[in-house]
Design a protein around this motif. Sequence first.
Motif, PDB file in Angstrom:
ATOM      1  N   ILE A  35      36.032  17.601  25.115  1.00 12.01           N
ATOM      2  CA  ILE A  35      35.409  18.283  25.641  1.00 12.01           C
ATOM      3  C   ILE A  35      35.866  19.743  26.029  1.00 12.01           C
ATOM      4  N   ARG A  36      37.392  19.747  26.313  1.00 12.67           N
ATOM      5  CA  ARG A  36      38.746  20.828  25.927  1.00 12.67           C
ATOM      6  C   ARG A  36      39.181  20.825  25.739  1.00 12.67           C
ATOM      7  N   LEU A  37      40.609  21.129  26.075  1.00 14.31           N
ATOM      8  CA  LEU A  37      42.215  21.993  25.373  1.00 14.31           C
ATOM      9  C   LEU A  37      42.646  21.448  27.311  1.00 14.31           C
ATOM     10  N   PRO A  38      43.644  21.036  27.625  1.00  7.37           N
ATOM     11  CA  PRO A  38      44.121  21.872  29.049  1.00  7.37           C
ATOM     12  C   PRO A  38      44.432  23.693  29.122  1.00  7.37           C
ATOM     13  N   CYS A  39      45.041  23.501  28.029  1.00 10.27           N
ATOM     14  CA  CYS A  39      45.720  25.007  27.431  1.00 10.27           C
ATOM     15  C   CYS A  39      43.974  26.290  27.235  1.00 10.27           C
ATOM     16  N   GLU A  40      43.260  25.664  27.070  1.00 13.73           N
ATOM     17  CA  GLU A  40      41.301  26.143  26.882  1.00 13.73           C
ATOM     18  C   GLU A  40      41.074  26.890  28.829  1.00 13.73           C
ATOM     19  N   VAL A  41      41.223  28.602  28.519  1.00  9.78           N
ATOM     20  CA  VAL A  41      40.375  28.936  30.466  1.00  9.78           C
ATOM     21  C   VAL A  41      39.274  29.854  29.926  1.00  9.78           C
ATOM     22  N   GLU A  42      38.482  29.489  30.974  1.00  6.42           N
ATOM     23  CA  GLU A  42      37.814  30.340  30.580  1.00  6.42           C
ATOM     24  C   GLU A  42      38.133  31.701  31.125  1.00  6.42           C
ATOM     25  N   LEU A  43      38.256  31.633  32.450  1.00  2.77           N
ATOM     26  CA  LEU A  43      38.654  32.908  32.287  1.00  2.77           C
ATOM     27  C   LEU A  43      39.570  32.932  33.561  1.00  2.77           C
ATOM     28  N   GLU A  44      41.141  33.316  34.010  1.00  2.02           N
ATOM     29  CA  GLU A  44      42.214  33.302  34.719  1.00  2.02           C
ATOM     30  C   GLU A  44      42.948  35.098  35.028  1.00  2.02           C
ATOM     31  N   ARG A  45      43.541  34.405  36.633  1.00  2.00           N
ATOM     32  CA  ARG A  45      44.372  36.271  37.046  1.00  2.00           C
ATOM     33  C   ARG A  45      45.843  35.092  37.229  1.00  2.00           C
ATOM     34  N   PRO A  46      46.876  35.683  37.059  1.00  2.00           N
ATOM     35  CA  PRO A  46      47.394  35.204  38.058  1.00  2.00           C
ATOM     36  C   PRO A  46      47.598  35.694  39.643  1.00  2.00           C
ATOM     37  N   VAL A  47      48.396  34.668  39.761  1.00  2.00           N
ATOM     38  CA  VAL A  47      48.518  35.068  41.556  1.00  2.00           C
ATOM     39  C   VAL A  47      49.856  34.088  41.890  1.00  2.00           C
ATOM     40  N   HIS A  48      50.571  34.597  43.049  1.00  2.00           N
ATOM     41  CA  HIS A  48      51.733  34.140  43.284  1.00  2.00           C
ATOM     42  C   HIS A  48      50.812  33.472  44.736  1.00  2.00           C
ATOM     43  N   LEU A  49      51.633  32.492  44.765  1.00  2.80           N
ATOM     44  CA  LEU A  49      50.785  31.061  45.540  1.00  2.80           C
ATOM     45  C   LEU A  49      52.182  30.490  45.998  1.00  2.80           C
ATOM     46  N   GLU A  50      52.356  30.538  47.441  1.00  2.00           N
ATOM     47  CA  GLU A  50      54.097  30.047  48.220  1.00  2.00           C
ATOM     48  C   GLU A  50      52.783  29.046  49.367  1.00  2.00           C
ATOM     49  N   ALA A  51      53.741  27.554  49.185  1.00  2.00           N
ATOM     50  CA  ALA A  51      53.035  27.158  50.234  1.00  2.00           C
ATOM     51  C   ALA A  51      53.290  27.275  52.035  1.00  2.00           C
ATOM     52  N   ASP A  52      52.280  27.229  52.689  1.00  2.00           N
ATOM     53  CA  ASP A  52      52.798  27.478  54.496  1.00  2.00           C
ATOM     54  C   ASP A  52      52.528  29.106  54.669  1.00  2.00           C
ATOM     55  N   ARG A  53      52.129  29.429  53.828  1.00  2.00           N
ATOM     56  CA  ARG A  53      51.616  31.107  54.326  1.00  2.00           C
ATOM     57  C   ARG A  53      49.954  31.428  53.882  1.00  2.00           C
ATOM     58  N   GLU A  54      49.368  31.957  55.147  1.00  2.00           N
ATOM     59  CA  GLU A  54      48.202  33.062  54.632  1.00  2.00           C
ATOM     60  C   GLU A  54      47.387  33.495  53.613  1.00  2.00           C
ATOM     61  N   TYR A  55      46.274  33.118  53.296  1.00  2.00           N
ATOM     62  CA  TYR A  55      45.990  34.250  51.943  1.00  2.00           C
ATOM     63  C   TYR A  55      44.964  34.754  52.817  1.00  2.00           C
ATOM     64  N   ARG A  56      44.210  35.812  52.001  1.00  2.00           N
ATOM     65  CA  ARG A  56      42.899  36.014  52.430  1.00  2.00           C
ATOM     66  C   ARG A  56      42.238  36.003  51.539  1.00  2.00           C
ATOM     67  N   LEU A  57      40.712  35.115  51.457  1.00  2.00           N
ATOM     68  CA  LEU A  57      39.562  34.982  49.903  1.00  2.00           C
ATOM     69  C   LEU A  57      38.781  36.383  50.109  1.00  2.00           C
ATOM     70  N   THR A  58      37.972  36.861  49.666  1.00  2.00           N
ATOM     71  CA  THR A  58      36.479  37.027  49.730  1.00  2.00           C
ATOM     72  C   THR A  58      36.228  36.861  48.215  1.00  2.00           C
ATOM     73  N   LEU A  59      34.800  36.872  48.608  1.00  2.00           N
ATOM     74  CA  LEU A  59      33.667  36.538  47.030  1.00  2.00           C
ATOM     75  C   LEU A  59      32.917  36.844  47.432  1.00  2.00           C
ATOM     76  N   ILE A  60      32.286  38.295  46.833  1.00  2.00           N
ATOM     77  CA  ILE A  60      31.319  39.504  46.431  1.00  2.00           C
ATOM     78  C   ILE A  60      30.653  38.447  45.884  1.00  2.00           C
ATOM     79  N   HIS A  61      29.242  38.355  46.528  1.00  2.00           N
ATOM     80  CA  HIS A  61      27.845  37.779  45.703  1.00  2.00           C
ATOM     81  C   HIS A  61      26.672  38.225  45.510  1.00  2.00           C
ATOM     82  N   GLN A  62      26.387  38.928  44.523  1.00  2.00           N
ATOM     83  CA  GLN A  62      25.031  39.899  44.228  1.00  2.00           C
ATOM     84  C   GLN A  62      24.460  39.903  42.835  1.00  2.00           C
TER      85      GLN A  62
END
Length: 135
Positions: free
Chosen positions: A59-86
């Motif tokens: 169906i697709r190769l593991p390296c194919e990505v539709e859309l992505e952004r780099p993020v720095h993710l660390e365990a035991d750290r709190e992150y705020r997410l907001t999703l705007i839907h319009q």
Amino acid sequence: IPEVCRLEMKVRFTERPVQFGVAAEVDETFSEGYYFSFQPARQRVEWKSPIHMYEQGAIRLPCEVELERPVHLEADREYRLTLIHQRDLMVLYFGNEIALCTRKFDFSARKFGLFVENGQVEFSQVRLTLTESEE
């Protein structure tokens, strides 16, 4: 999902899950929808639509990505997410710093969902706010 709304939450993972995130316009079985997938091992957030949802077979190769952004993710750290839907537009904010914007097809009678694969994630202070349409 309301036509125009804001979904906000705090997220913390304690192990290194394969992926976790927010699903939009999913059905009861999560078999089809749109996924904002945070992947700590790859330090990215990936957008998956029903077109490229599965990674098995030809169906697709593991390296194919539709859309992505780099993020720095660390365990035991709190992150705020907001999703705007319009209507057919969705914008994901990660810690008020990184935005990922995309368009979608319309599904009716669908829902938001939260998910994790092979790990532990705490979703807290989840809030859905209806906002006025700007037609």
